[in-house]
Enzyme design. Sequence first.
Site, PDB file in Angstrom:
ATOM      1  N   GLY A 163       0.819  -1.200   0.000  1.00 55.49           N
ATOM      2  CA  GLY A 163       0.000   0.000   0.000  1.00 55.49           C
ATOM      3  C   GLY A 163       0.850   1.246   0.000  1.00 55.49           C
ATOM      4  N   PRO A 188       2.655   4.835   1.192  1.00 59.93           N
ATOM      5  CA  PRO A 188       3.322   5.208   2.459  1.00 59.93           C
ATOM      6  C   PRO A 188       2.340   5.865   3.429  1.00 59.93           C
ATOM      7  CG  PRO A 188       4.585   5.958   0.558  1.00 59.93           C
ATOM      8  CD  PRO A 188       3.270   5.500   0.027  1.00 59.93           C
ATOM      9  N   GLY A 189       2.575   5.630   4.700  1.00 60.79           N
ATOM     10  CA  GLY A 189       1.785   6.303   5.728  1.00 60.79           C
ATOM     11  C   GLY A 189       0.440   5.688   5.999  1.00 60.79           C
ATOM     12  N   GLY A 203       0.045   2.721   7.626  1.00 64.24           N
ATOM     13  CA  GLY A 203       0.079   1.899   8.835  1.00 64.24           C
ATOM     14  C   GLY A 203       0.605   0.502   8.640  1.00 64.24           C
ATOM     15  N   LYS A 204       1.366   0.247   7.571  1.00 67.98           N
ATOM     16  CA  LYS A 204       1.844  -1.110   7.319  1.00 67.98           C
ATOM     17  C   LYS A 204       2.862  -1.548   8.371  1.00 67.98           C
ATOM     18  CE  LYS A 204       3.351  -0.118   3.231  1.00 67.98           C
ATOM     19  NZ  LYS A 204       2.999   1.319   3.264  1.00 67.98           N
ATOM     20  N   SER A 222      -2.845   3.215 -19.018  1.00 72.40           N
ATOM     21  CA  SER A 222      -4.162   3.418 -18.422  1.00 72.40           C
ATOM     22  C   SER A 222      -4.762   4.787 -18.697  1.00 72.40           C
ATOM     23  CB  SER A 222      -4.089   3.186 -16.903  1.00 72.40           C
ATOM     24  OG  SER A 222      -3.216   4.128 -16.307  1.00 72.40           O
ATOM     25  N   LYS A 251      -6.853   4.149  -7.546  1.00 70.22           N
ATOM     26  CA  LYS A 251      -7.311   5.224  -8.426  1.00 70.22           C
ATOM     27  C   LYS A 251      -8.680   5.742  -8.012  1.00 70.22           C
ATOM     28  CE  LYS A 251      -4.674   3.518 -12.400  1.00 70.22           C
ATOM     29  NZ  LYS A 251      -4.737   2.886 -13.733  1.00 70.22           N
TER      30      LYS A 251
END
Length: 798
Positions: free
Chosen positions: A377, A379-380, A382-383, A700, A743
Amino acid sequence: MTSDDPAEEILEAAEELSEATSAVLQNLPEVLPVLPLRNTVLFPLVVTPMLVTTDRARRLVEDAVAGRRVLVAVAAKSPDIKEPGPDDLHQLGTIVRVLRVVTSEDGDQRIWVQGMRRVRIGAYESTEPYLSARAELLYDRLQPGIEIEALHRNVSNQFVQIAENSSTISEPVQTMVQGLEDSAALTDVVAANLSLSLEDRQALLETLDVRQRLERLSELLAREQEVKRLEGEIREQVQEELTKNQREYVLREQARAIRKQLGEFESSADIVEQLRKRLNDLVLPEEVREQTERELGRLAALPPGAMEAGTLRNYVEWILDLPWNVVSRDEIDVADARKILEEDHYGLEKVKERILEYLAVLKLKRDMRGPILCFVGPPGTGKTSLGRSIARAIGREFARISLGGVRDEAEIRGHRRTYVGSMPGRIIQTMKRVGAANPVMMLDEIDKLGADFRGDPASALLEVLDPEQNHSFSDHYLEVPFDLSNVLFIATANMLETIPPPLRDRMEVIEVPGYTEEDKLQIARQYLVPRQLKRNGVEDLAPELTDEGLRLIISGYTREAGVRNLERELGKTARKIARRVVDEKSLPKAIGPVEVRSMLGPVRFEPEVAGRVQLPGVSVGLSVSQAGGGILFIEATRMPGRGKVKITGSLGDVMRESAETAITLVRSFAEELGLDEKVFRESDLHIHVPSGGTPKDGPSAGIAIVTALASLLLDRPVPPDLAMTGEITLRGKVLPVGGIKEKVLAAKRAGLSRVLIPARNEKDLVEIPGERLGAMKIERVETVDEVLRHAFGIEVMP
């Protein structure tokens, strides 16, 4: 008393008292309070500090201070009696005056008193609340003469000689003794400052004849001098008796102790003995024990100074330091684990559910091998902190290994022992550091592993993260298998695409989505705001931060998928509050948008979608990167020319090809759009993707480029609430793309209400909870015709 120094106040009070002693003694009451003394005797003239601890003594001091500050101090016959009565006290004591009383925090009192005159206790008048008795003043007997003068000088000189070699007698006392001309005063001061027994002190107090006191003190001082002399002789004799062999023995033992503290031993035998003792105390796998025994045998045959001896010793110590059979006891309670996860993290329901499933299986089947979870996921989100929460939930040790920028395979597998300075890899080093065979080990930033001439660390991780192989992980340094199957591995990554497929195949990927504005509001309210207020010392002083103020910080000062920058801005706000508190400035009742702007300055990010899309030739695409999802503006314009096409914006080859495909596709149905073919022959087209300093690539943005070109040529703006993503073909088909969840959430954060996605990406919407989308509409499209119908309400293809 006006001095701030207690010692100076006491000296001033003592001088005043000496001048007024006669007046005080002439007006004594008939009955005086009696203060029993334990372990001490008070002498006239001497100022003495005392500690008052009993309730009776405390009451006596309070009454004395409230009255004439005079009392009688009498020594107890036995120091073991806590509350002496009349029969437990000596008959002769000292009348004293209280100079000062200081009460400590625990209630004890320290008083300073000065002795005035010897007294004989008569009849006791009362025992409650403290002792009181009649007292008779006693007077010293002194017949001046040459003998008295000789005794006076002898006592003074003896005392000074003893005091010069004593650390307990201060220099001012020595000076005072040398200046005393009154023999009676001299005896009292000397007796008060000598280390005498209670019996000798009381005997000197009870001796009224000054000559007898001088003679007794002379004997006591001579005895003290003789004791000091004998102590010195004995010390010298002991030092002389310490022969050369004894000194060598002491030095040898000291050197041995120093080497032991430094981890050095005298011989290989000492080294091997210490290591073998540790080996016998451990339970090791048979293969590991045999290898260690062989290395110990080689070490025993080498001299301690040999280079190989140090290498062998380091190897054996690494083996002995590893937690081969040391495991943390799992404290698995699924309900408590759910509570911990909810306390530490907001949302992330899919992640929490998978963790709870793992704990439930582990509770039923204790020998389950730890799965390899990979949190992917922005950054930031909570991983990394999820790993700490998992370790806390199951009672295991937590260890984190940062893999960002690691390019050497030896960082994972260790170095061969043939190299100078070789050591195990990070996995084995971490196992030694945590001291348990079943920690929660987080492999942070696994997508940022590199590779060069020193090998491929990602390939080295294959064995570590394979549940079928990691029970016998082989480190190049150890050369014996180490069981990693009990370790709960957790990997984190920002991008799944950069992880090599074989390594990705060995992990269970769990995507950690970015947060919407509502998510960030709840996270800030429940976690970030209280934490920042506490860190900056204003948790009880800060006014309430309103929802409107928080929303402004979220949307106007941060633009991210996670909450890392949001926490920085909240910390800045807390520091502004702390500064106002220190400067004693008034604080607002609540912190709303106005106060936020005054603290954080001008808003950094203004909503720009509506303003930029109102012009023809502009559409909104969607992108995904390591920082999460984001919106992408596609701008198109034309000018008179010869049909040339220019594409700018730091685009990669794939995105350039997608733009060329879009141009060809628009030209192919120009007639259906009502466009004259001359437009393409007599005009130059320019397609630009802003933020030219940021590299962009991927297919895309295909339908967004088609929509921007159609908007330009039709001179019709794209609806400002519409964003889109999807790859196009020359036949007008819309193909699926990746990162749909990121997205869509980026479009939600940008305030867009409609999103076009490829129909074949509908399955990806299952990963987005409905409450995160709110009123947003997700339209599925299969062809470019459907895209233009949603954008302009026109039909293009039959």
